[in-house]
Design a protein around this motif. Structure first.
Motif, PDB file in Angstrom:
ATOM      1  N   ALA A  35       0.828  -1.207   0.000  1.00  0.00           N
ATOM      2  CA  ALA A  35       0.000   0.000   0.000  1.00  0.00           C
ATOM      3  C   ALA A  35       0.860   1.255   0.000  1.00  0.00           C
ATOM      4  N   LEU A  36       1.934   1.242   0.799  1.00  0.00           N
ATOM      5  CA  LEU A  36       2.812   2.407   0.908  1.00  0.00           C
ATOM      6  C   LEU A  36       3.463   2.738  -0.426  1.00  0.00           C
ATOM      7  N   PHE A  37       4.018   1.721  -1.108  1.00  0.00           N
ATOM      8  CA  PHE A  37       4.741   2.020  -2.343  1.00  0.00           C
ATOM      9  C   PHE A  37       3.804   2.299  -3.507  1.00  0.00           C
ATOM     10  N   ALA A  38       2.604   1.767  -3.477  1.00  0.00           N
ATOM     11  CA  ALA A  38       1.613   2.155  -4.481  1.00  0.00           C
ATOM     12  C   ALA A  38       1.280   3.636  -4.330  1.00  0.00           C
ATOM     13  N   LYS A  39       1.176   4.080  -3.057  1.00  0.00           N
ATOM     14  CA  LYS A  39       0.889   5.480  -2.776  1.00  0.00           C
ATOM     15  C   LYS A  39       2.055   6.380  -3.188  1.00  0.00           C
ATOM     16  N   ASN A  99       4.348   5.786  -5.390  1.00  0.00           N
ATOM     17  CA  ASN A  99       4.446   5.785  -6.843  1.00  0.00           C
ATOM     18  C   ASN A  99       3.430   6.722  -7.467  1.00  0.00           C
ATOM     19  N   GLN A 100       2.205   6.719  -6.922  1.00  0.00           N
ATOM     20  CA  GLN A 100       1.157   7.584  -7.447  1.00  0.00           C
ATOM     21  C   GLN A 100       1.477   9.049  -7.185  1.00  0.00           C
ATOM     22  N   GLU A 101       2.003   9.340  -6.018  1.00  0.00           N
ATOM     23  CA  GLU A 101       2.359  10.728  -5.685  1.00  0.00           C
ATOM     24  C   GLU A 101       3.409  11.264  -6.649  1.00  0.00           C
ATOM     25  N   ARG A 102       4.394  10.448  -6.992  1.00  0.00           N
ATOM     26  CA  ARG A 102       5.420  10.893  -7.944  1.00  0.00           C
ATOM     27  C   ARG A 102       4.817  11.093  -9.332  1.00  0.00           C
ATOM     28  N   ALA A 103       3.898  10.200  -9.705  1.00  0.00           N
ATOM     29  CA  ALA A 103       3.267  10.314 -11.020  1.00  0.00           C
ATOM     30  C   ALA A 103       2.395  11.562 -11.114  1.00  0.00           C
ATOM     31  N   ASP A 104       1.814  12.000  -9.980  1.00  0.00           N
ATOM     32  CA  ASP A 104       0.909  13.155  -9.964  1.00  0.00           C
ATOM     33  C   ASP A 104       1.644  14.485  -9.972  1.00  0.00           C
ATOM     34  N   GLN A 105       2.967  14.453  -9.807  1.00  0.00           N
ATOM     35  CA  GLN A 105       3.719  15.699  -9.823  1.00  0.00           C
ATOM     36  C   GLN A 105       3.656  16.333 -11.206  1.00  0.00           C
ATOM     37  N   ALA A 106       3.642  17.687 -11.226  1.00  0.00           N
ATOM     38  CA  ALA A 106       3.587  18.394 -12.505  1.00  0.00           C
ATOM     39  C   ALA A 106       4.778  18.018 -13.373  1.00  0.00           C
ATOM     40  N   GLN A 107       5.958  17.928 -12.736  1.00  0.00           N
ATOM     41  CA  GLN A 107       7.160  17.484 -13.426  1.00  0.00           C
ATOM     42  C   GLN A 107       7.733  16.317 -12.620  1.00  0.00           C
ATOM     43  N   PRO A 108       7.315  15.108 -12.953  1.00  0.00           N
ATOM     44  CA  PRO A 108       7.732  13.952 -12.173  1.00  0.00           C
ATOM     45  C   PRO A 108       9.254  13.854 -12.018  1.00  0.00           C
ATOM     46  N   ASP A 109       9.684  13.585 -10.806  1.00  0.00           N
ATOM     47  CA  ASP A 109      11.106  13.456 -10.505  1.00  0.00           C
ATOM     48  C   ASP A 109      11.572  12.063 -10.935  1.00  0.00           C
ATOM     49  N   GLU A 110      12.549  12.017 -11.854  1.00  0.00           N
ATOM     50  CA  GLU A 110      13.036  10.740 -12.366  1.00  0.00           C
ATOM     51  C   GLU A 110      14.181  10.164 -11.523  1.00  0.00           C
ATOM     52  N   LYS A 111      14.612  10.903 -10.516  1.00  0.00           N
ATOM     53  CA  LYS A 111      15.730  10.442  -9.687  1.00  0.00           C
ATOM     54  C   LYS A 111      15.337   9.175  -8.919  1.00  0.00           C
ATOM     55  N   ILE A 112      16.253   8.200  -8.893  1.00  0.00           N
ATOM     56  CA  ILE A 112      16.001   6.961  -8.165  1.00  0.00           C
ATOM     57  C   ILE A 112      16.153   7.222  -6.660  1.00  0.00           C
ATOM     58  N   VAL A 113      15.183   6.755  -5.897  1.00  0.00           N
ATOM     59  CA  VAL A 113      15.176   6.954  -4.447  1.00  0.00           C
ATOM     60  C   VAL A 113      15.578   5.644  -3.760  1.00  0.00           C
ATOM     61  N   ALA A 136      11.763  -7.366  -4.185  1.00  0.00           N
ATOM     62  CA  ALA A 136      10.991  -7.459  -5.432  1.00  0.00           C
ATOM     63  C   ALA A 136       9.782  -6.536  -5.392  1.00  0.00           C
ATOM     64  N   LEU A 137       9.132  -6.443  -4.239  1.00  0.00           N
ATOM     65  CA  LEU A 137       7.960  -5.580  -4.094  1.00  0.00           C
ATOM     66  C   LEU A 137       8.330  -4.123  -4.356  1.00  0.00           C
ATOM     67  N   PHE A 151      12.405   3.299  -7.471  1.00  0.00           N
ATOM     68  CA  PHE A 151      12.730   2.943  -6.084  1.00  0.00           C
ATOM     69  C   PHE A 151      13.712   1.761  -6.056  1.00  0.00           C
ATOM     70  N   ARG A 152      14.606   1.781  -5.069  1.00  0.00           N
ATOM     71  CA  ARG A 152      15.514   0.646  -4.921  1.00  0.00           C
ATOM     72  C   ARG A 152      15.859   0.448  -3.453  1.00  0.00           C
ATOM     73  N   VAL A 153      16.197  -0.775  -3.099  1.00  0.00           N
ATOM     74  CA  VAL A 153      16.620  -1.112  -1.737  1.00  0.00           C
ATOM     75  C   VAL A 153      18.137  -0.997  -1.666  1.00  0.00           C
ATOM     76  N   GLU A 154      18.626  -0.156  -0.759  1.00  0.00           N
ATOM     77  CA  GLU A 154      20.072   0.014  -0.608  1.00  0.00           C
ATOM     78  C   GLU A 154      20.656  -1.029   0.341  1.00  0.00           C
ATOM     79  N   GLN A 155      19.960  -1.290   1.435  1.00  0.00           N
ATOM     80  CA  GLN A 155      20.436  -2.316   2.367  1.00  0.00           C
ATOM     81  C   GLN A 155      19.303  -2.729   3.300  1.00  0.00           C
ATOM     82  N   ILE A 156      19.419  -3.945   3.808  1.00  0.00           N
ATOM     83  CA  ILE A 156      18.492  -4.451   4.815  1.00  0.00           C
ATOM     84  C   ILE A 156      19.334  -4.877   6.003  1.00  0.00           C
TER      85      ILE A 156
END
Length: 226
Positions: free
Chosen positions: A32-36, A38-52, A73-74, A81-86
């Motif tokens: 639910a969190l990452f769907a949200k 992702n949607q917030e980034r898509a709704d930006q006037a100029q979507p930020d392409e930087k990997i978080v 994977a999720l 989005f990417r996982v840097e470390q766990i």
């Protein structure tokens, strides 16, 4: 109840997965969190392409490799989005054993002959012999009571805080991490109380055991507490 806590930090975000949450509930919240997000980034006037990047803290929960893969994977189904470390607040049994080996002083009576190379994890009290052409490597410090006629290598491969204590007057070569000194033609004088170490200029240097408090304060305190 929320089992996933998101906090921002410089350069990315940290996710804390609460240890009292079931893995199924955590996966549901992450979905639910990452769907949200992702949607917030898509709704930006100029979507930020930087990997978080996300650092994930599992508190005192030790995830299996399969669970880590599911989380990764999720999150990474979203290209931005990417996982840097766990990381976890607890150790695996293998990691605990490795730490114990590194933190222990081993006594070695080995005779290392020409052409032989021996590696020891942690610090070593060496009362054996290294013949000319032999190599003794230790990931920690080496305290020499025996005879060194070959090569002695402390702090292998990259532990610059390691030291060598003892008489190296017959040694061919001494190494600490990736620093090397050829002793065969050296006029350096050694005694059983000599200390070989890497100084503040990242060069091999020599001193006396009486200077250890100045050379390596933490090691001096550790020995004093033992």
């Amino acid at each position: 109840m929320h089992y996933v806590v998101l906090k921002g930090h410089q350069g990315g975000y940290q996710l804390t997965l609460k240890q009292n949450g079931g893995f199924t509930e955590i996966i549901a919240e992450l979905s639910a969190l990452f769907a949200k997000l992702n949607q917030e980034r898509a709704d930006q006037a100029q979507p930020d392409e930087k990997i978080v990047g996300f650092k994930i803290d599992t508190e005192n929960r030790l995830l299996t490799d399969e669970e880590k893969q599911k989380i990764q994977a999720l999150i990474e189904q979203y290209p931005q989005f990417r996982v840097e470390q766990i990381e976890s607040g607890v150790m695996t049994r293998a990691a605990a054993q490795e730490w114990k080996e590194q933190d222990s002083l081993h006594t070695s009576r080995l005779v290392i002959r020409s052409g032989q190379e021996v590696k020891i994890d942690g610090d070593v009290l060496f009362i054996g012999a290294v013949h000319r052409g032999g190599i003794l490597r230790a990931t920690g410090s080496v305290y020499v009571i025996g005879t060194i006629e070959g090569v002695i290598h402390a702090g292998y491969p990259d532990q610059e805080t390691a030291i060598v204590v003892g008489d190296l007057s017959q040694a061919i070569q001494v190494r600490i991490a990736d620093n090397v000194d050829i002793l065969a033609d050296s006029d350096q004088t050694f005694t059983p109380r000599s200390v070989t170490y890497i100084n503040d200029l990242h060069l091999l240097d020599y001193g006396d055991l009486d200077e250890l408090k100045t050379i390596r304060p933490k090691l001096y305190n550790k020995i004093g507490e033992a």
